[in-house]
Every structure is written in C-alpha cells, then in structure tokens.
Design an enzyme around this catalytic site. Structure first.
Site, short mmCIF file in Angstrom:
data_model
loop_
_atom_site.label_atom_id
_atom_site.label_comp_id
_atom_site.label_asym_id
_atom_site.label_seq_id
_atom_site.Cartn_x
_atom_site.Cartn_y
_atom_site.Cartn_z
N GLU A 1 15.12 14.54 -81.36
CA GLU A 1 14.06 14.58 -82.38
C GLU A 1 12.91 13.66 -81.97
O GLU A 1 11.73 14.04 -82.06
CB GLU A 1 14.59 14.12 -83.74
CG GLU A 1 15.61 15.03 -84.38
CD GLU A 1 16.27 14.34 -85.57
OE1 GLU A 1 15.67 13.37 -86.10
OE2 GLU A 1 17.38 14.73 -85.94
N ASP B 1 9.20 14.98 -81.11
CA ASP B 1 8.05 14.57 -81.92
C ASP B 1 6.86 14.25 -81.02
O ASP B 1 5.72 14.67 -81.30
CB ASP B 1 8.45 13.35 -82.76
CG ASP B 1 7.28 12.79 -83.54
OD1 ASP B 1 6.68 13.54 -84.34
OD2 ASP B 1 6.96 11.60 -83.36
N ASP C 1 13.33 17.89 -88.58
CA ASP C 1 14.10 17.25 -87.51
C ASP C 1 14.61 18.28 -86.51
O ASP C 1 14.57 18.04 -85.29
CB ASP C 1 15.30 16.50 -88.11
CG ASP C 1 14.89 15.27 -88.90
OD1 ASP C 1 13.74 14.83 -88.76
OD2 ASP C 1 15.73 14.77 -89.68
N GLU D 1 11.81 19.52 -84.18
CA GLU D 1 11.48 18.54 -83.15
C GLU D 1 12.60 18.40 -82.12
O GLU D 1 12.33 18.21 -80.93
CB GLU D 1 11.20 17.19 -83.81
CG GLU D 1 9.93 17.20 -84.65
CD GLU D 1 9.74 15.96 -85.49
OE1 GLU D 1 8.63 15.77 -86.02
OE2 GLU D 1 10.70 15.18 -85.63
#
Length: 338
Positions: free
Chosen positions: A45, A49, A139, A142
C-alpha cells in the site's frame, strides 16, 4: 485466491505478473496474516501510494502540458519556446490530483472492478464486512499498484498503463473543463464531495445536434441540448447545478467552495473563489494619504464588476485594509440573503 481469479485480475489491469505471489499478497489483509502468518499488503500500500501519485501527475502533464516547439501552443504567447508549459496553474493541478486519488475516487474504482470482493481477510474482518469500507478499498487499490511497481522493477510506462486501466481518466477529463465559471467542473466537484462519484453523461445525436442526459441518483434526471457534445453537456450540467441550488442541495456555492468567511483567511478565500471561476478577478484601487500627524492612511477599494459589488476600507496598513475589504466582500457573497 484461485488461478482463475488471478488471471482475471491481470486481464483487467492489463499486466501479466512474473511473480504471481506479489499479486496475491496485494489482497492479503493484516487480519489474515495475524491469524495465519505470512506477509500482508500494508507495505505494498505504501509503495503503491507513491507510485500512484507519480503516475497520476505524469498523466496530468501529458493532458495539459507540453514542451513547446516554436509556434506550438500559440495561446500561451510564449517567448521561451523550449520551456515546459501548462494550461493550468499549480492550484488547479492540486485540485485535479486530489480528485483522482482521493479515497472515494479509488473506492469507486474498486466498486467498478469488484476486486474488493476477493480480499483475503481474517475472521474479524469477514464478520464486519470490512471489504465494504472506503478506506479498505483505497488500500487495496494502492497495494495492487505497489505490487505492479515491484514486479515490473519500477517501469513507469507499465505502472502508468495499469493506473489508467484502473481509473477512468477519460471520463474524468471529459467532465473536467478549465474554463472559468463552467458548470461541468462545479457539478463534478459537488458530486464527488457528496460521494456520488463522477457524473455519467449519456448522449443522443439528432441530425446536427446532440442531447445530453445525466441522472443523479436519488435526486433527479437532467438534459441539455447543443450543436456539440460539449455544448450539450454544459447545458445539462448547468440545469443540474441550478436545480441543486434552487432545491437547497447546494446551500451557497461560495461557502461550498471555500467554507464560511474567515476574517484571517479572507484574501486567500477570495483568491480561491477566483481560481475556481466563481468570481472574476477582483479589481483593487489603493490610495495613500497621511493624517495631521504624518501617519499613513491607506484607502483600499475592491470591486467585482459583474456583481456590482464595491467595498472600501481604511487602515494604516495596506495589507490590513485589503484583508478587511476581502472579508466585507466574502460576507456579502455568502450571506446576502440572511
């Protein structure tokens, strides 16, 4: 997760993994690894991101920017033709990026793809239907991007292609219009703020004209006509936005845009309203005089021509006089019917 699921995911995102374990790891919640051991998707994650941000910025620059060559993009009226130029400023880019990567946008993408239903979770998460939470869907989005980034050894072309496959950029940019005062952009912003997703415009072509249709779930359906799709969409969005205002779904467009008038932030709020196309460029007049003791007195006047508003303030500080004028103007815009 079975082989069929893994294959389906790869087909959907348009990327074939060399290491399928990475793809599966993207779907493993910490609750599952806490119960059964092994790895989960939390670090993926974090990686995703950062990769997502870069991919989205790249796509925005491809859409709105250019390395100018001689007379290319003449509307910029360039003197330095080899510089990187964009049609929008930093503030608008920040707004676009926020729209594209915010929690509700990523969660909406997961809803459309259905990937959240394949999450591998512990018993507590299963019992609480945790996969339906927006933050969990964000989440997962990502984590998938993070898994791709590692598997492709950070090939930005690959990462960008995967992000494009997972986010409907074409619909967003079709709905986005950087023209000041455009109802399309204002309506889109309002819908996303209220978790209604992107406007889903549909079109019919009749001879030399177009009809645009938009349904806002739970509120109403709207139409617009024009000689082009863009014109029809603009009229449809205008009809929808005005309906929302008239029926108190939008209480005050200025408050919706920047919040209640804040005396300390008045100049920033006024500038933000201008950047969002809700008002034209404020016109300032400043005059310096002195009192009998030789102390400076700044008289500052601000006007918004199309609204026929004018406010005047005096202060020993020019900046303070401007702030007071801006606050007066904001209060008139936001609370004139009170």
């Amino acid at each position: 997760m079975n082989t069929k699921d893994l294959k389906s995911i790869q087909n959907t995102i348009g990327y074939k993994f060399d290491n399928l374990d990475l793809l599966q790891q993207a779907f493993i919640r910490r609750s599952f690894s806490a119960e059964h051991g092994g790895q989960n998707n939390e670090v993926l994650e974090f990686i995703g991101d950062k990769a997502l941000d870069l991919a989205v910025i790249r796509l925005m620059m491809e859409k709105f920017g250019v390395i100018t060559e001689e007379r290319a993009y003449q509307e910029f009226r360039l003197r330095n033709p080899k510089y990187f130029q964009t049609k929008l400023d930093e503030g608008k880019f920040t707004d676009i990026k926020k729209d594209l990567v915010e929690k509700s946008a990523l969660a909406d993408s997961m809803n459309q793809l259905g990937f959240h239903n394949l999450l591998i979770m512990g018993n507590g998460d299963i019992q609480n239907d945790i996969q339906e939470q927006k933050s969990v869907k964000e989440d997962l989005f990502e984590a998938i991007v993070g898994a791709v980034a590692i598997d492709c050894n950070w090939n930005m072309d690959t990462i960008t292609d995967v992000v494009k496959a997972m986010i409907d950029f074409d619909s967003y940019f079709e709905n986005y219009d950087d023209t000041d005062g455009n109802y399309v952009g204002e309506l889109q912003e309002w819908m996303q703020q209220n978790d209604l997703g992107l406007p889903n415009y549909k079109y019919e072509e009749n001879d030399d004209s177009f009809v645009c249709f938009l349904n806002i779930n739970g509120i109403n359906g709207f139409t617009g006509k024009g000689s082009s799709k863009a014109q029809a969409r603009h009229e449809c969005a205008a009809n929808a936005y005005n309906y929302l205002k008239e029926n108190n779904y939008i209480n005050n467009e200025y408050i919706e845009a920047v919040g209640d008038a804040d005396s300390e932030q008045a100049l920033r709020q006024l500038n933000e309203l201008k950047q969002k196309g809700l008002i034209s460029e404020p016109e300032w007049e400043e005059e310096l005089s002195y009192d009998k003791n030789g102390n400076p007195i700044w008289t500052v006047r601000v006007t918004i021509p199309e609204l026929d508003y004018c406010f005047v303030e005096e202060n020993s500080s020019k900046k303070e006089a401007k702030r007071l004028c801006a606050f007066d103007l904001l209060r008139e815009l936001m609370y004139e019917d009170d």
